[in-house]
Design a protein around this motif. Structure first.
Motif, mmCIF file in Angstrom:
data_model
loop_
_atom_site.group_PDB
_atom_site.id
_atom_site.type_symbol
_atom_site.label_atom_id
_atom_site.label_comp_id
_atom_site.label_asym_id
_atom_site.label_seq_id
_atom_site.Cartn_x
_atom_site.Cartn_y
_atom_site.Cartn_z
ATOM 1 N N VAL A 1 -10.858 22.018 -36.654
ATOM 2 C CA VAL A 1 -11.743 21.779 -35.507
ATOM 3 C C VAL A 1 -11.139 20.660 -34.668
ATOM 4 C CG1 VAL A 1 -14.030 20.967 -34.791
ATOM 5 C CG2 VAL A 1 -13.803 22.403 -36.828
ATOM 6 N N VAL A 2 -11.166 20.830 -33.364
ATOM 7 C CA VAL A 2 -10.803 19.763 -32.434
ATOM 8 C C VAL A 2 -12.113 19.211 -31.891
ATOM 9 C CG1 VAL A 2 -9.675 19.187 -30.249
ATOM 10 C CG2 VAL A 2 -8.626 20.858 -31.795
ATOM 11 N N HIS A 3 -12.354 17.920 -32.067
ATOM 12 C CA HIS A 3 -13.546 17.259 -31.534
ATOM 13 C C HIS A 3 -13.052 16.218 -30.540
ATOM 14 C CE1 HIS A 3 -17.304 14.560 -32.255
ATOM 15 N NE2 HIS A 3 -17.374 15.202 -31.097
ATOM 16 N N GLU A 4 -13.516 16.313 -29.287
ATOM 17 C CA GLU A 4 -12.986 15.443 -28.238
ATOM 18 C C GLU A 4 -14.048 15.185 -27.175
ATOM 19 O OE1 GLU A 4 -8.924 16.306 -26.804
ATOM 20 O OE2 GLU A 4 -9.801 16.337 -24.800
ATOM 21 N N ARG A 5 -13.930 14.026 -26.549
ATOM 22 C CA ARG A 5 -14.645 13.718 -25.303
ATOM 23 C C ARG A 5 -13.583 13.736 -24.215
ATOM 24 N NH1 ARG A 5 -19.584 11.369 -24.720
ATOM 25 N NH2 ARG A 5 -18.765 9.961 -23.124
ATOM 26 N N SER A 6 -13.647 14.741 -23.365
ATOM 27 C CA SER A 6 -12.646 14.945 -22.323
ATOM 28 C C SER A 6 -13.149 14.435 -20.986
ATOM 29 C CB SER A 6 -12.322 16.430 -22.165
ATOM 30 O OG SER A 6 -11.724 16.947 -23.317
#
Length: 90
Positions: A67-72
């Protein structure tokens, strides 16, 4: 955000680069064509409306094996929303 996720899913590097802010656009999007993307969850958004010039999308992108978890962070360039960076990458 959703269109960029779709571009990763189909390995459309040209689209990813076109939707990356000019000031920090890499020469390659770093796509791994063997990744199999499963789903995108939008967890939160900040700004990004009609009268904003910046916005943030927090997401989880699931793929086989992780899983990629990011605030973009996104900004408007020439009237279009483009990806700037992951928060904390500046």
């Amino acid at each position: 955000m959703r269109s960029r996720y779709s571009a990763f899913a189909v390995s459309d590097e040209d689209y990813l680069l076109r939707t990356w802010a000019a000031r920090n656009r890499p020469s390659s999007a770093g796509i791994d064509a063997t990744d199999r993307w499963l789903k995108l969850e939008i967890l939160a958004t900040e700004n990004g409306g009609m009268f904003h010039s910046e916005g943030v999308v927090e997401f989880r992108a699931h793929y086989v094996g992780g899983v990629v978890h990011e605030r973009s962070r996104f900004v408007r360039e020439n009237g279009q929303w483009v990806y700037l960076e992951a928060e904390g990458d500046s």
